[in-house]
Write a protein that holds these residues in place. Structure first.
Motif, PDB file in Angstrom:
ATOM      1  N   ARG A 246       1.429   1.502  -9.471  1.00 20.31           N
ATOM      2  CA  ARG A 246       1.434   2.091 -10.804  1.00 20.31           C
ATOM      3  C   ARG A 246      -0.006   2.244 -11.325  1.00 20.31           C
ATOM      4  O   ARG A 246      -0.347   3.255 -11.952  1.00 20.31           O
ATOM      5  CB  ARG A 246       2.247   1.228 -11.759  1.00 20.31           C
ATOM      6  N   THR A 247      -0.846   1.253 -11.027  1.00 25.12           N
ATOM      7  CA  THR A 247      -2.241   1.318 -11.459  1.00 25.12           C
ATOM      8  C   THR A 247      -2.963   2.494 -10.805  1.00 25.12           C
ATOM      9  O   THR A 247      -3.712   3.218 -11.465  1.00 25.12           O
ATOM     10  CB  THR A 247      -2.968  -0.001 -11.114  1.00 25.12           C
ATOM     11  N   VAL A 248      -2.737   2.681  -9.509  1.00 23.07           N
ATOM     12  CA  VAL A 248      -3.352   3.808  -8.804  1.00 23.07           C
ATOM     13  C   VAL A 248      -2.890   5.122  -9.409  1.00 23.07           C
ATOM     14  O   VAL A 248      -3.685   6.039  -9.648  1.00 23.07           O
ATOM     15  CB  VAL A 248      -3.003   3.756  -7.296  1.00 23.07           C
ATOM     16  N   TRP A 249      -1.587   5.229  -9.681  1.00 19.45           N
ATOM     17  CA  TRP A 249      -1.024   6.482 -10.215  1.00 19.45           C
ATOM     18  C   TRP A 249      -1.593   6.774 -11.602  1.00 19.45           C
ATOM     19  O   TRP A 249      -2.011   7.902 -11.881  1.00 19.45           O
ATOM     20  CB  TRP A 249       0.492   6.363 -10.273  1.00 19.45           C
ATOM     21  N   ILE A 250      -1.633   5.762 -12.467  1.00 14.31           N
ATOM     22  CA  ILE A 250      -2.146   5.966 -13.825  1.00 14.31           C
ATOM     23  C   ILE A 250      -3.626   6.322 -13.793  1.00 14.31           C
ATOM     24  O   ILE A 250      -4.089   7.219 -14.509  1.00 14.31           O
ATOM     25  CB  ILE A 250      -1.900   4.708 -14.687  1.00 14.31           C
ATOM     26  N   THR A 251      -4.375   5.621 -12.946  1.00 13.83           N
ATOM     27  CA  THR A 251      -5.805   5.911 -12.826  1.00 13.83           C
ATOM     28  C   THR A 251      -6.031   7.340 -12.354  1.00 13.83           C
ATOM     29  O   THR A 251      -6.893   8.060 -12.884  1.00 13.83           O
ATOM     30  CB  THR A 251      -6.472   4.932 -11.845  1.00 13.83           C
ATOM     31  N   GLY A 252      -5.244   7.775 -11.379  1.00 10.38           N
ATOM     32  CA  GLY A 252      -5.369   9.134 -10.872  1.00 10.38           C
ATOM     33  C   GLY A 252      -5.013  10.171 -11.922  1.00 10.38           C
ATOM     34  O   GLY A 252      -5.683  11.205 -12.042  1.00 10.38           O
TER      35      GLY A 252
END
Length: 351
Positions: A246-252
């Motif tokens: 989720r962190t990777v997706w939000i950051t992206g």
């Protein structure tokens, strides 16, 4: 490198349309093997990120700019079949909403920018990965080289298409030299963006990078003079893995919105490689008006908003939002089809 209407004649445009449709159909089937519950949302994000970065034209020579094509990046992050779909979704959104790339030339653009770049990049990438040491750094290096070569390959493909279906009488040797020359420079920018992005994702979640699967190498310890494998690390807890994903997706997503909504205002205003060559060599003399030229978002600006910064930024944000919704919808549908095909009810009796 978005080809507008009028560059390529109707018969060749129709043939490339059939080629593109066939490649998309094959990719839809192949993507079922590449997508899972982790990578389906990531694929939609990759499409949105490519859309955002394509708004960031960078100078490559006097009076000429370039932008990311994205085939290499998509293929390495989410797989070659899914990569073709990612870039195709971007091209479709750009053509319909932003009048970027002709609608009658959509087959040409998908063939050139989605198929050629993805196939060439992934073939080069896999070849290099097999020869290089099995490390994360090798994936980044291979990503750089694959992206670098994919852009002039697309330039050569366009030249070949133009040789068959070009609508103006232009010396092809001059077109080829100009196209390849400027797109080698653009390829350097493509390579830097691709390597940095792949390297950033690998540093956080290497398991999410399709091209890095199976490349993790066990560390070794020297015990009594001999090298032995270290114990395998325990798998991450499901909750921790979901949180990291989720962190990777939000950051992206945030990065894509910032790039399209703010950084794009500072992009180079010079024509890109194809536009420059077309103007210099007279290819653009038969360019036709775009069917979506009256779109509220045509030209990457919101109609009736006079402030260029606000208009362009809002158009970029809308583009990222529409692309991620469309892309994620497609990839979740493909993922659900895979699940349905692999369910017990889908397996014939006796198998």
């Amino acid at each position: 490198m978005h080809v507008p209407d009028g560059f390529i004649n109707a018969p060749v445009s129709a043939v490339t349309g059939v080629v593109a449709a066939g490649a998309v159909a094959v990719s839809l089937r192949g993507a079922r093997r590449e997508l899972d519950e982790r990578t389906a949302p990531l694929a939609g994000l990759v499409a949105a990120f490519i859309f955002a970065v394509q708004m960031l034209n960078f100078p490559v020579a006097a009076g000429t700019s370039g932008h990311l094509l994205g085939g290499a990046l998509a293929a390495i992050l989410v797989g070659p079949f899914t990569g073709v779909l990612c870039v195709s979704v971007v091209l479709l959104m750009q053509g319909i909403l932003f009048a970027d790339g002709g609608l009658t030339a959509l087959g040409v653009n998908v063939t050139d920018m989605a198929i050629v770049t993805t196939v060439v990049a992934y073939a080069v990438f896999r070849g290099l990965v097999k020869m290089l040491p099995r490390t994360r750094r090798s994936v980044t290096v291979a990503s750089f080289v694959a992206a670098l070569l994919s852009v002039p390959a697309a330039a050569v493909a366009f030249t070949l298409i133009y040789a068959v279906g070009g609508t103006t009488d232009v010396a092809l040797d001059k077109v080829a030299t100009a196209m390849v020359g400027v797109h080698v420079l653009i390829g350097i920018g493509e390579a830097v963006i691709t390597a940095l992005t792949v390297g950033a994702v690998i540093a956080v979640r290497p398991d999410l990078v399709y091209g890095a699967r199976g490349l993790q190498q066990r560390l070794k310890l020297r015990v009594n003079g001999e090298l032995v494998d270290t114990p395998a690390a325990a798998p991450a807890a499901p909750v921790a893995a979901r949180s990291s994903h989720r962190t990777v997706w939000i950051t992206g997503l945030v990065t894509s919105l910032v790039l399209a909504g703010f950084v794009s205002f500072y992009a180079s205003a010079s024509p890109d490689g194809l536009e420059k060559v077309a103007k210099d060599k007279g290819i653009d003399t038969r360019t036709k008006a775009h069917a979506s030229e009256d779109s509220p978002l045509a030209g990457y600006g919101v109609k009736d908003i006079s402030d260029a910064r606000v208009s362009g930024g809002l158009a970029g944000v809308i583009g990222v939002g529409v692309t991620i919704v469309a892309g994620t919808g497609v990839f979740w549908a493909v993922r659900r089809r895979r699940t349905a095909d692999s369910s017990p009810a889908a397996v014939p009796e006796g198998v």
